[in-house]
Design an enzyme around this catalytic site. Structure first.
Site, PDB file in Angstrom:
ATOM      1  N   ARG A 130       0.473  -1.011  -0.038  1.00  0.00           N
ATOM      2  CA  ARG A 130      -0.113  -0.160   0.092  1.00  0.00           C
ATOM      3  C   ARG A 130       1.033   1.532   0.200  1.00  0.00           C
ATOM      4  O   ARG A 130       2.098   1.318   0.430  1.00  0.00           O
ATOM      5  CB  ARG A 130      -1.065   0.425   0.912  1.00  0.00           C
ATOM      6  CG  ARG A 130      -1.754  -1.455   1.235  1.00  0.00           C
ATOM      7  CD  ARG A 130      -2.703  -1.399   2.600  1.00  0.00           C
ATOM      8  NE  ARG A 130      -3.665  -2.337   2.691  1.00  0.00           N
ATOM      9  CZ  ARG A 130      -3.390  -3.197   2.925  1.00  0.00           C
ATOM     10  NH1 ARG A 130      -1.755  -3.358   4.167  1.00  0.00           N
ATOM     11  NH2 ARG A 130      -4.890  -4.525   3.544  1.00  0.00           N
TER      12      ARG A 130
ATOM     13  N   LYS B 102      -2.198  -2.711   7.480  1.00  0.00           N
ATOM     14  CA  LYS B 102      -3.184  -2.279   9.000  1.00  0.00           C
ATOM     15  C   LYS B 102      -3.715  -3.045  10.177  1.00  0.00           C
ATOM     16  O   LYS B 102      -3.165  -3.581  10.009  1.00  0.00           O
ATOM     17  CB  LYS B 102      -4.640  -2.398   7.924  1.00  0.00           C
ATOM     18  CG  LYS B 102      -4.447  -1.460   7.144  1.00  0.00           C
ATOM     19  CD  LYS B 102      -5.867  -1.654   6.025  1.00  0.00           C
ATOM     20  CE  LYS B 102      -6.380  -0.569   4.721  1.00  0.00           C
ATOM     21  NZ  LYS B 102      -7.808  -0.883   3.934  1.00  0.00           N
TER      22      LYS B 102
ATOM     23  N   HIS C 290      -2.632   2.514  -5.828  1.00  0.00           N
ATOM     24  CA  HIS C 290      -3.218   1.453  -5.247  1.00  0.00           C
ATOM     25  C   HIS C 290      -3.800   0.351  -6.385  1.00  0.00           C
ATOM     26  O   HIS C 290      -3.624  -0.678  -6.053  1.00  0.00           O
ATOM     27  CB  HIS C 290      -4.645   1.548  -4.326  1.00  0.00           C
ATOM     28  CG  HIS C 290      -4.853   0.843  -3.624  1.00  0.00           C
ATOM     29  ND1 HIS C 290      -4.152   0.042  -2.443  1.00  0.00           N
ATOM     30  CD2 HIS C 290      -6.435   0.249  -3.755  1.00  0.00           C
ATOM     31  CE1 HIS C 290      -4.649  -0.834  -1.164  1.00  0.00           C
ATOM     32  NE2 HIS C 290      -6.449  -0.267  -2.119  1.00  0.00           N
TER      33      HIS C 290
ATOM     34  N   ARG D  70      -0.621  -1.361  -6.518  1.00  0.00           N
ATOM     35  CA  ARG D  70      -0.780  -2.749  -6.002  1.00  0.00           C
ATOM     36  C   ARG D  70      -1.932  -4.010  -6.527  1.00  0.00           C
ATOM     37  O   ARG D  70      -1.580  -5.186  -6.412  1.00  0.00           O
ATOM     38  CB  ARG D  70      -1.598  -2.461  -4.632  1.00  0.00           C
ATOM     39  CG  ARG D  70      -2.470  -3.932  -3.736  1.00  0.00           C
ATOM     40  CD  ARG D  70      -2.304  -2.419  -2.348  1.00  0.00           C
ATOM     41  NE  ARG D  70      -3.023  -3.157  -1.129  1.00  0.00           N
ATOM     42  CZ  ARG D  70      -2.551  -4.458  -0.451  1.00  0.00           C
ATOM     43  NH1 ARG D  70      -0.905  -4.663  -0.354  1.00  0.00           N
ATOM     44  NH2 ARG D  70      -3.695  -4.845   0.440  1.00  0.00           N
TER      45      ARG D  70
ATOM     46  N   HIS E 254      -4.024  -8.816   3.781  1.00  0.00           N
ATOM     47  CA  HIS E 254      -5.406  -9.149   4.460  1.00  0.00           C
ATOM     48  C   HIS E 254      -5.502  -9.793   5.309  1.00  0.00           C
ATOM     49  O   HIS E 254      -5.371 -11.431   4.990  1.00  0.00           O
ATOM     50  CB  HIS E 254      -6.231  -9.624   2.569  1.00  0.00           C
ATOM     51  CG  HIS E 254      -6.383  -8.961   1.322  1.00  0.00           C
ATOM     52  ND1 HIS E 254      -6.278  -9.365   0.332  1.00  0.00           N
ATOM     53  CD2 HIS E 254      -5.588  -7.636   1.299  1.00  0.00           C
ATOM     54  CE1 HIS E 254      -5.871  -8.169  -0.289  1.00  0.00           C
ATOM     55  NE2 HIS E 254      -6.160  -7.098  -0.077  1.00  0.00           N
TER      56      HIS E 254
ATOM     57  N   TYR F  86     -10.051 -10.458  -6.545  1.00  0.00           N
ATOM     58  CA  TYR F  86      -9.281 -10.453  -7.675  1.00  0.00           C
ATOM     59  C   TYR F  86      -9.585 -11.116  -8.803  1.00  0.00           C
ATOM     60  O   TYR F  86      -9.129 -11.467 -10.066  1.00  0.00           O
ATOM     61  CB  TYR F  86      -7.487 -10.012  -7.407  1.00  0.00           C
ATOM     62  CG  TYR F  86      -7.554  -9.574  -6.249  1.00  0.00           C
ATOM     63  CD1 TYR F  86      -6.932  -7.721  -6.959  1.00  0.00           C
ATOM     64  CD2 TYR F  86      -7.049  -9.397  -4.967  1.00  0.00           C
ATOM     65  CE1 TYR F  86      -6.783  -6.996  -6.143  1.00  0.00           C
ATOM     66  CE2 TYR F  86      -6.631  -8.022  -3.573  1.00  0.00           C
ATOM     67  CZ  TYR F  86      -6.626  -7.236  -5.136  1.00  0.00           C
ATOM     68  OH  TYR F  86      -6.641  -5.908  -4.015  1.00  0.00           O
TER      69      TYR F  86
END
Length: 317
Positions: A169, A193, A263, A266, A289, A298
């Site tokens: 990211r 995150k 992004h 990515r 994730h 995806y």
């Protein structure tokens, strides 16, 4: 006495202001939110409480489902996007859930609060040859740059290579320190995150960009303000997310590919990994994730590509 805050809006009563402050501390200490998310949640909750006070609520316990729905309806009438309304609903639920657990309200009125459904969309995804052209353009620009423009061209090159080559990211990229990157082992350590750390591999082209930046780019810009930051700006401070986005947009225009944001690089990396035969679990680990369902988005991109190929090639399509 001044009854407004620095924004010119009415101040919250002391008990409500204290609740907002405690909620912010909770977000920092317990939930691992980014600073950006924390600011958004606190601003949303402050707006909710101001609305509640204007509509006669004497305290937190007076906020009910009607107040919550009225607040979101007022936001909608102002023309706010569905994504913003969804986030504000999430902020209200998080706050009132916390307030109930903290004993500040007897019940949580947000359990029945519905927020607008936001369709999940993916950003621009480059084709493999487009991604190669963009990165080749970045490398060529760095190699052709003169002494004055060389550092910035090298910085754009290494940023694009890591965004795509490691699938990280933009916020993770600008937080990387020099010691977090190992160009010989081709690994970068990032803080994702929720404060979760992961180590991500990258390829030989990205390693070359990192080595060029460390040897000829960063030393030309580094100052006492640089600290350990890998990417530094023109004044020596840590490079920011806005500057990365601007550089990537300029690079896409220079390369003659579809306009793409960091992004998007990515997402392109994730899509190309799946197209190349990587399994979802491996891609999930690379992207950081928490939920496999996020990674599964995806597969829709690849399915869309397969449908186009089918329509073009199959005689009974």
């Amino acid at each position: 006495m001044d009854h407004t805050d620095l924004s010119g809006l009415p101040r919250l009563p002391a008990d409500l202001a204290d609740a907002v402050h405690r909620f912010g501390v909770h977000l920092d200490a317990q939930r691992g939110h980014s600073a950006h998310t924390r600011r958004a949640y606190v601003a949303d909750v402050t707006d909710l409480l101001r609305f509640a006070v204007r509509h006669g609520c004497a305290g937190l316990a007076a906020i009910d489902l009607t107040v919550l729905r009225g607040w979101l309806a007022a936001q909608s009438e102002r023309g706010l996007a569905r994504s913003t309304l969804a986030r504000r609903g999430a902020s209200a639920r998080a706050f009132l859930r916390w307030a109930h657990r903290a004993g500040l309200v007897p019940t949580d009125p947000s359990t029945r609060l519905a927020s607008p459904k936001v369709p999940r969309t993916l950003p621009t995804v480059l084709a493999v040859d487009e991604a190669a052209r963009l990165l080749d353009t970045a490398r060529a620009a760095a190699e052709a740059a003169d002494e004055a423009t060389g550092p910035s061209a090298l910085r754009t090159w290494v940023a694009a290579e890591l965004l795509y080559g490691a699938g990280i990211r933009v916020g993770e990229l600008v937080s990387v320190d020099v010691d977090d990157v190992d160009p010989r082992e081709r690994l970068v350590r990032v803080l994702g995150k929720g404060g979760k750390e992961r180590v991500v591999p990258f390829g030989i082209p990205a390693a070359r960009a990192v080595e060029a930046w460390l040897s000829a780019g960063r030393p030309a810009l580094v100052t006492g303000a640089s600290g350990s930051a890998l990417l530094v700006g023109e004044r020596g401070g840590r490079w920011g997310q806005r500057q990365v986005r601007e550089a990537v947009h300029r690079l896409a225009a220079l390369a003659g590919v579809e306009d793409v944001a960091p992004h998007g690089l990515r997402h392109s990396a994730a899509t190309h990994l799946l197209q190349g035969g990587s399994d979802l679990r491996a891609v999930q680990e690379v992207l950081g994730h928490a939920n496999l369902a996020t990674t599964q988005r995806y597969t829709h991109v690849d399915a869309a590509r397969l449908q186009r190929v089918y329509a073009q090639a199959f005689p009974r399509a």
